[in-house]
Design a protein around this motif. Structure first.
Motif, PDB file in Angstrom:
ATOM      1  N   ARG A  54      32.502  38.728  20.416  1.00 17.11           N
ATOM      2  CA  ARG A  54      33.814  39.033  20.980  1.00 17.11           C
ATOM      3  C   ARG A  54      33.704  39.924  22.209  1.00 17.11           C
ATOM      4  O   ARG A  54      34.364  39.689  23.223  1.00 17.11           O
ATOM      5  N   ARG A  55      32.835  40.924  22.102  1.00 13.84           N
ATOM      6  CA  ARG A  55      32.704  41.857  23.224  1.00 13.84           C
ATOM      7  C   ARG A  55      32.047  41.203  24.436  1.00 13.84           C
ATOM      8  O   ARG A  55      32.457  41.426  25.576  1.00 13.84           O
ATOM      9  N   LEU A  56      31.027  40.392  24.192  1.00 17.29           N
ATOM     10  CA  LEU A  56      30.376  39.705  25.300  1.00 17.29           C
ATOM     11  C   LEU A  56      31.326  38.696  25.954  1.00 17.29           C
ATOM     12  O   LEU A  56      31.376  38.584  27.180  1.00 17.29           O
ATOM     13  N   LEU A  57      32.077  37.977  25.134  1.00 11.25           N
ATOM     14  CA  LEU A  57      33.000  36.999  25.696  1.00 11.25           C
ATOM     15  C   LEU A  57      34.125  37.693  26.462  1.00 11.25           C
ATOM     16  O   LEU A  57      34.558  37.210  27.525  1.00 11.25           O
ATOM     17  N   ASP A  58      34.590  38.834  25.964  1.00 15.60           N
ATOM     18  CA  ASP A  58      35.597  39.596  26.703  1.00 15.60           C
ATOM     19  C   ASP A  58      35.065  40.005  28.068  1.00 15.60           C
ATOM     20  O   ASP A  58      35.789  39.971  29.073  1.00 15.60           O
ATOM     21  N   LEU A  59      33.788  40.408  28.112  1.00 14.73           N
ATOM     22  CA  LEU A  59      33.171  40.781  29.387  1.00 14.73           C
ATOM     23  C   LEU A  59      33.172  39.598  30.350  1.00 14.73           C
ATOM     24  O   LEU A  59      33.557  39.729  31.520  1.00 14.73           O
ATOM     25  N   VAL A  60      32.759  38.429  29.856  1.00 16.26           N
ATOM     26  CA  VAL A  60      32.707  37.240  30.707  1.00 16.26           C
ATOM     27  C   VAL A  60      34.119  36.851  31.156  1.00 16.26           C
ATOM     28  O   VAL A  60      34.336  36.456  32.310  1.00 16.26           O
ATOM     29  N   LEU A  61      35.108  36.979  30.266  1.00 15.53           N
ATOM     30  CA  LEU A  61      36.490  36.655  30.627  1.00 15.53           C
ATOM     31  C   LEU A  61      36.985  37.556  31.759  1.00 15.53           C
ATOM     32  O   LEU A  61      37.591  37.071  32.730  1.00 15.53           O
ATOM     33  N   VAL A  62      36.730  38.847  31.655  1.00 19.69           N
ATOM     34  CA  VAL A  62      37.164  39.766  32.708  1.00 19.69           C
ATOM     35  C   VAL A  62      36.476  39.430  34.028  1.00 19.69           C
ATOM     36  O   VAL A  62      37.114  39.419  35.094  1.00 19.69           O
ATOM     37  N   LEU A  63      35.178  39.141  33.980  1.00 19.86           N
ATOM     38  CA  LEU A  63      34.462  38.777  35.205  1.00 19.86           C
ATOM     39  C   LEU A  63      35.030  37.499  35.813  1.00 19.86           C
ATOM     40  O   LEU A  63      35.160  37.379  37.034  1.00 19.86           O
ATOM     41  N   ALA A  64      35.386  36.536  34.955  1.00 19.43           N
ATOM     42  CA  ALA A  64      35.957  35.291  35.455  1.00 19.43           C
ATOM     43  C   ALA A  64      37.327  35.529  36.090  1.00 19.43           C
ATOM     44  O   ALA A  64      37.626  34.987  37.162  1.00 19.43           O
ATOM     45  N   LEU A  65      38.168  36.338  35.448  1.00 23.21           N
ATOM     46  CA  LEU A  65      39.496  36.618  36.006  1.00 23.21           C
ATOM     47  C   LEU A  65      39.383  37.388  37.316  1.00 23.21           C
ATOM     48  O   LEU A  65      40.120  37.122  38.275  1.00 23.21           O
ATOM     49  N   ARG A  66      38.464  38.351  37.368  1.00 29.72           N
ATOM     50  CA  ARG A  66      38.230  39.068  38.621  1.00 29.72           C
ATOM     51  C   ARG A  66      37.828  38.102  39.728  1.00 29.72           C
ATOM     52  O   ARG A  66      38.344  38.143  40.844  1.00 29.72           O
ATOM     53  N   GLY A  67      36.858  37.232  39.400  1.00 28.07           N
ATOM     54  CA  GLY A  67      36.367  36.285  40.386  1.00 28.07           C
ATOM     55  C   GLY A  67      37.458  35.357  40.876  1.00 28.07           C
ATOM     56  O   GLY A  67      37.529  35.048  42.065  1.00 28.07           O
ATOM     57  N   TRP A  68      38.337  34.898  39.957  1.00 25.27           N
ATOM     58  CA  TRP A  68      39.406  33.994  40.363  1.00 25.27           C
ATOM     59  C   TRP A  68      40.421  34.716  41.240  1.00 25.27           C
ATOM     60  O   TRP A  68      40.867  34.167  42.268  1.00 25.27           O
ATOM     61  N   CYS A  69      40.815  35.931  40.868  1.00 20.07           N
ATOM     62  CA  CYS A  69      41.777  36.681  41.671  1.00 20.07           C
ATOM     63  C   CYS A  69      41.243  36.913  43.087  1.00 20.07           C
ATOM     64  O   CYS A  69      41.997  36.846  44.062  1.00 20.07           O
ATOM     65  N   ALA A  70      39.943  37.187  43.208  1.00 22.18           N
ATOM     66  CA  ALA A  70      39.348  37.421  44.524  1.00 22.18           C
ATOM     67  C   ALA A  70      39.337  36.158  45.370  1.00 22.18           C
ATOM     68  O   ALA A  70      39.385  36.229  46.602  1.00 22.18           O
ATOM     69  N   ARG A  71      39.296  34.981  44.716  1.00 21.17           N
ATOM     70  CA  ARG A  71      39.235  33.711  45.436  1.00 21.17           C
ATOM     71  C   ARG A  71      40.615  33.143  45.748  1.00 21.17           C
ATOM     72  O   ARG A  71      40.741  32.262  46.614  1.00 21.17           O
ATOM     73  N   MET A  72      41.647  33.598  45.035  1.00 19.01           N
ATOM     74  CA  MET A  72      43.000  33.067  45.239  1.00 19.01           C
ATOM     75  C   MET A  72      43.503  33.376  46.645  1.00 19.01           C
ATOM     76  O   MET A  72      43.179  34.416  47.222  1.00 19.01           O
ATOM     77  N   GLU A  73      44.290  32.458  47.183  1.00 18.92           N
ATOM     78  CA  GLU A  73      44.901  32.679  48.495  1.00 18.92           C
ATOM     79  C   GLU A  73      46.365  32.238  48.453  1.00 18.92           C
ATOM     80  O   GLU A  73      46.647  31.040  48.439  1.00 18.92           O
TER      81      GLU A  73
END
Length: 310
Positions: free
Chosen positions: A172-191
């Protein structure tokens, strides 16, 4: 607490069903009645991911896919017909599908040479805070592989393949980490990026957003927020509205009504108690604000969410 952390916490995005998918070509898995948010990553090989009738998207090793659709298909090739339909934790073979062996409790498929290995985490999100989180995502968002996610994915892959004490907590903790990294990455790429994400890049506005989420019931004024942000009142108000897309107290009202909506659905607190919890001493003023933002009075909102099938 920052905005993204607060959204994930209040959406209860801390409990996910984690599965490893290991498949040799040709293969195709159809997911039906999927939870509101799913994270898929390809650890070895590649995959084709299709949401509804949209054009398939190719996932290379290390890519992260965020899926906010209820039905989608993952395959080795867009033309491969589904062999299994997966609903929740159960698999339903399609006619003429080959039998699937499960070497581990969290694994679909086998690890023979030439197989594609993926990880899938399915999140059951919760309430109005979840709606706010999902509103910033398209049905399918793909974040390309990168050095910031590689280490977390390596740990997650090693853990999901074994069965040891404490594994559920680690996963759960590792997947939460990956989820946050994915959301961060998507927000940075959004335009353009989400409004609050633009605000976080500014020290003064970012501090104000943190304060509004940390103490939503506080009687904030623009003047007090400006002092805490280290800006003049006029400069702070103009900068907040430019970066976030709305004035600070309008943003605060919207967030308070999100919190109130979940309190009305999940608790038996009176309307007056809910009003106080989100910063209103006057239940009437709270009801007016709630109806303006959510489109229904607090009591009507609560009754609708209590109805069967709502």
């Amino acid at each position: 607490m920052d905005v993204l952390s607060d959204l994930l916490h209040r959406a209860h995005a801390g409990h996910a069903l984690v599965r490893q998918l290991i498949q040799r070509p040709p293969w195709s898995l159809a997911f039906a009645d999927a939870p509101p948010l799913t994270l898929v990553t390809t650890l070895g090989g590649h995959a084709s991911l299709r949401v509804g009738d949209a054009t398939p998207v190719r996932l290379a090793a290390g890519d992260l896919a965020l899926i906010s659709a209820s039905a989608y298909t993952i395959a080795d090739d867009p033309g491969t017909p589904p062999q299994l339909v997966i609903r929740g934790t159960k698999k339903y073979p399609v006619i003429d599908a080959q039998p699937v062996r499960n070497p581990a409790s969290r694994t679909y498929g086998d690890g023979e040479p030439g197989a594609t290995t993926m990880l899938r985490g399915a999140y059951e999100l919760h309430g109005a805070a979840a709606e706010r989180l999902l509103a910033m995502l398209p049905p399918l968002a793909v974040v390309p592989a990168g050095p910031r996610t590689r280490g977390a994915l390596d740990l997650l892959a090693a853990e999901v393949a074994c069965d040891e004490p404490g594994q559920d907590a680690v996963l759960r903790r590792l997947l939460d980490l990956v989820l946050v990294l994915a959301l961060r990455g998507w927000c940075a790429r959004m335009e353009p990026p989400p409004a609050w994400y633009r605000g976080l890049s500014d020290p003064g506005v970012g501090e104000a957003l943190r304060l509004l989420h940390a103490e939503p019931a506080h009687r904030w004024t623009v003047a007090e927020l400006a002092v805490r942000a280290g800006l003049s009142r006029a400069a702070f108000a103009a900068r907040f509205a430019r970066l976030v897309g709305e004035p600070p107290l309008t943003y605060l009202t919207g967030w308070r009504m999100t919190l109130a909506a979940d309190l009305l659905r999940d608790t038996e607190d009176t309307i007056a108690a809910v009003a106080r919890a989100v910063g209103y001493d006057d239940p009437f003023a709270f009801s007016v604000a709630f109806k303006r933002v959510r489109g229904a009075s607090p009591s009507d909102w609560r009754r609708a969410r209590a109805a069967p099938g709502s």
